[in-house]
Design a protein around this motif. Structure first.
Motif, mmCIF file in Angstrom:
data_model
loop_
_atom_site.group_PDB
_atom_site.id
_atom_site.type_symbol
_atom_site.label_atom_id
_atom_site.label_comp_id
_atom_site.label_asym_id
_atom_site.label_seq_id
_atom_site.Cartn_x
_atom_site.Cartn_y
_atom_site.Cartn_z
ATOM 1 N N ALA A 1 2.503 -87.239 37.689
ATOM 2 C CA ALA A 1 3.231 -88.471 37.999
ATOM 3 C C ALA A 1 4.305 -88.861 36.979
ATOM 4 O O ALA A 1 5.408 -89.258 37.380
ATOM 5 C CB ALA A 1 2.243 -89.623 38.194
ATOM 6 N N PRO A 2 4.072 -88.765 35.662
ATOM 7 C CA PRO A 2 5.143 -89.142 34.728
ATOM 8 C C PRO A 2 6.361 -88.220 34.807
ATOM 9 O O PRO A 2 7.464 -88.610 34.424
ATOM 10 C CB PRO A 2 4.472 -89.024 33.351
ATOM 11 C CG PRO A 2 3.013 -89.101 33.624
ATOM 12 C CD PRO A 2 2.828 -88.439 34.947
ATOM 13 N N PHE A 3 6.159 -87.010 35.295
ATOM 14 C CA PHE A 3 7.239 -86.025 35.375
ATOM 15 C C PHE A 3 7.989 -86.121 36.703
ATOM 16 O O PHE A 3 9.201 -85.931 36.741
ATOM 17 C CB PHE A 3 6.674 -84.612 35.214
ATOM 18 C CG PHE A 3 6.021 -84.360 33.892
ATOM 19 C CD1 PHE A 3 6.709 -83.719 32.867
ATOM 20 C CD2 PHE A 3 4.716 -84.763 33.651
ATOM 21 C CE1 PHE A 3 6.121 -83.484 31.639
ATOM 22 C CE2 PHE A 3 4.116 -84.542 32.418
ATOM 23 C CZ PHE A 3 4.808 -83.907 31.408
ATOM 24 N N ALA A 4 7.264 -86.374 37.774
ATOM 25 C CA ALA A 4 7.868 -86.459 39.113
ATOM 26 C C ALA A 4 7.307 -87.698 39.810
ATOM 27 O O ALA A 4 6.399 -87.614 40.639
ATOM 28 C CB ALA A 4 7.552 -85.190 39.909
ATOM 29 N N PRO A 5 7.813 -88.870 39.458
ATOM 30 C CA PRO A 5 7.199 -90.123 39.923
ATOM 31 C C PRO A 5 7.308 -90.420 41.406
ATOM 32 O O PRO A 5 6.456 -91.116 41.956
ATOM 33 C CB PRO A 5 7.943 -91.192 39.105
ATOM 34 C CG PRO A 5 9.252 -90.553 38.741
ATOM 35 C CD PRO A 5 8.952 -89.095 38.551
ATOM 36 N N HIS A 6 8.334 -89.884 42.075
ATOM 37 C CA HIS A 6 8.554 -90.253 43.479
ATOM 38 C C HIS A 6 7.671 -89.464 44.437
ATOM 39 O O HIS A 6 6.981 -90.031 45.280
ATOM 40 C CB HIS A 6 10.031 -90.064 43.838
ATOM 41 C CG HIS A 6 10.952 -90.847 42.956
ATOM 42 N ND1 HIS A 6 11.503 -90.308 41.812
ATOM 43 C CD2 HIS A 6 11.397 -92.120 43.033
ATOM 44 C CE1 HIS A 6 12.260 -91.226 41.221
ATOM 45 N NE2 HIS A 6 12.213 -92.331 41.947
ATOM 46 N N ILE A 7 7.656 -88.141 44.288
ATOM 47 C CA ILE A 7 6.852 -87.327 45.198
ATOM 48 C C ILE A 7 5.361 -87.575 44.990
ATOM 49 O O ILE A 7 4.585 -87.612 45.947
ATOM 50 C CB ILE A 7 7.197 -85.821 45.057
ATOM 51 C CG1 ILE A 7 6.491 -85.018 46.159
ATOM 52 C CG2 ILE A 7 6.822 -85.287 43.676
ATOM 53 C CD1 ILE A 7 6.904 -83.549 46.188
ATOM 54 N N THR A 8 4.965 -87.782 43.738
ATOM 55 C CA THR A 8 3.537 -88.021 43.486
ATOM 56 C C THR A 8 3.095 -89.358 44.065
ATOM 57 O O THR A 8 1.960 -89.490 44.542
ATOM 58 C CB THR A 8 3.231 -87.981 41.975
ATOM 59 O OG1 THR A 8 4.145 -88.843 41.273
ATOM 60 C CG2 THR A 8 3.353 -86.570 41.431
ATOM 61 N N GLU A 9 3.985 -90.357 44.043
ATOM 62 C CA GLU A 9 3.649 -91.656 44.642
ATOM 63 C C GLU A 9 3.406 -91.503 46.141
ATOM 64 O O GLU A 9 2.425 -92.039 46.681
ATOM 65 C CB GLU A 9 4.780 -92.653 44.381
ATOM 66 C CG GLU A 9 4.578 -94.022 45.009
ATOM 67 C CD GLU A 9 3.569 -94.873 44.261
ATOM 68 O OE1 GLU A 9 3.339 -96.018 44.705
ATOM 69 O OE2 GLU A 9 2.986 -94.414 43.255
ATOM 70 N N GLU A 10 4.260 -90.752 46.802
ATOM 71 C CA GLU A 10 4.100 -90.556 48.250
ATOM 72 C C GLU A 10 2.838 -89.758 48.569
ATOM 73 O O GLU A 10 2.087 -90.110 49.491
ATOM 74 C CB GLU A 10 5.332 -89.845 48.819
ATOM 75 C CG GLU A 10 6.574 -90.717 48.841
ATOM 76 C CD GLU A 10 7.668 -90.141 49.721
ATOM 77 O OE1 GLU A 10 7.341 -89.337 50.635
ATOM 78 O OE2 GLU A 10 8.839 -90.471 49.515
ATOM 79 N N LEU A 11 2.605 -88.686 47.832
ATOM 80 C CA LEU A 11 1.425 -87.860 48.082
ATOM 81 C C LEU A 11 0.135 -88.614 47.762
ATOM 82 O O LEU A 11 -0.892 -88.420 48.414
ATOM 83 C CB LEU A 11 1.502 -86.565 47.263
ATOM 84 C CG LEU A 11 2.635 -85.604 47.650
ATOM 85 C CD1 LEU A 11 2.683 -84.417 46.696
ATOM 86 C CD2 LEU A 11 2.452 -85.112 49.089
ATOM 87 N N TRP A 12 0.198 -89.479 46.751
ATOM 88 C CA TRP A 12 -0.952 -90.308 46.368
ATOM 89 C C TRP A 12 -1.317 -91.260 47.507
ATOM 90 O O TRP A 12 -2.497 -91.412 47.845
ATOM 91 C CB TRP A 12 -0.582 -91.077 45.104
ATOM 92 C CG TRP A 12 -1.619 -91.989 44.536
ATOM 93 C CD1 TRP A 12 -1.619 -93.351 44.568
ATOM 94 C CD2 TRP A 12 -2.791 -91.610 43.798
ATOM 95 N NE1 TRP A 12 -2.704 -93.851 43.905
ATOM 96 C CE2 TRP A 12 -3.447 -92.815 43.418
ATOM 97 C CE3 TRP A 12 -3.345 -90.396 43.422
ATOM 98 C CZ2 TRP A 12 -4.643 -92.815 42.682
ATOM 99 C CZ3 TRP A 12 -4.524 -90.392 42.690
ATOM 100 C CH2 TRP A 12 -5.163 -91.575 42.323
#
Length: 287
Positions: free
Chosen positions: A189-200
């Motif tokens: 998440a700290p490295f790729a905040p947008h895609i991880t937010e959606e997948l989360w």
């Protein structure tokens, strides 16, 4: 504050600065900042003799032609154009993966492809979720969490990204549990905040991933049961053995003498010295 230059309570809370990140002007900025801070310390305004605990020097990103980006040369890379082309996460991840934080490195448009492919693999990682997780994946997760955590602290973002890429290889190959999947998203998440937010959110979590706790590793689970180490004879690589990373020198030698391709190369009576680093290398020096 009409009573004093700086609130002593607030100053004690905020000072000193944990990390100062600076580029080509950092040395001059530090001279100014340290001078004024020491003056303020002498008149009892601040409580610490130094304003910063740590300096991390930031290297340049040069243009693709190897020169400093400049309007004069017409070689400036506009971040907005890159975001439009491949997305903000790809740009962010690529900049961290380019090389050591303090190094000066030339931009490469082609280099974006690797970061983009990695994020595409992350996007499809949920397809590899299994009911029962292989032990190798659990070990890989905890090793990755440990590596990434240490690398973030050390500003070694390029090797942190590399460690997560290695984990993806393991997870795609043998599968991972939903718990491990969620832990990996929090790690990334700290490295790729947008895609991880959606997948989360897709994984069934209601709150933001950036409010979730950063994953912790278990040292006992971050250790391999077995490792493959090289066996050298008089400094030349002659083969490999698979052994516990905590095996003793005696155990390593016994296994080597039983190895079909190594046994004939060893003369027990001619051994002058053994250099053994557990989990790394065995070097047998013969007369």
């Amino acid at each position: 504050n009409s009573n004093e230059l700086v609130s002593k309570e607030n100053e004690a809370y905020w000072s000193p600065v944990d990390v100062y990140v600076g580029g080509d002007h950092a040395v001059r900025h530090l001279i100014y900042a340290r001078f004024w801070h020491k003056f303020l310390y002498d008149i009892d305004v601040v409580s610490t003799i130094e304003p910063f605990q740590r300096l991390e020097f930031l290297g340049f990103i040069l243009a693709e032609d190897g020169r400093k980006m400049s309007k004069r040369w017409g070689n400036v890379i506009n971040p907005n154009d890159i975001v439009e082309l491949v997305g903000a996460d790809t740009l962010r991840l690529y900049e961290m993966f380019m090389g050591p934080f303090e190094n000066t490195i030339a931009w490469s448009q082609d280099g974006l492809a690797g970061a983009r492919r990695f994020l595409e693999r992350v996007n499809g990682l949920s397809e590899h979720i299994t009911a029962e997780e292989p032990k190798a994946t659990t070990t890989a997760l905890h090793k990755t969490i440990k590596k990434v955590s240490e690398d973030i602290e050390g500003f070694k973002f390029n090797t942190a990204v590399s460690a997560m890429m290695i984990f993806i290889n393991q997870a795609e190959k043998e599968g991972l549990s939903l718990v491990t999947y969620d832990a990996f998203l929090r790690l990334l998440a700290p490295f790729a905040p947008h895609i991880t937010e959606e997948l989360w959110r897709d994984s069934g979590n209601a709150d933001s991933i950036h409010r979730a706790e950063f994953p912790a590793y278990d040292d006992s689970l971050a250790k391999d049961d077995e490792v493959t180490i090289g066996v050298q004879i008089n400094g030349k690589m002659r083969g490999e053995i698979t052994i516990s990373p905590e095996a003793t020198e005696t155990e390593a030698m016994e296994l080597t003498k039983e190895h079909p391709n190594l046994a004939e190369k060893i003369n027990s009576e001619a051994i002058a010295k053994i250099i053994y680093v557990p989990g790394r290398i065995l070097n047998i020096l013969q007369k």
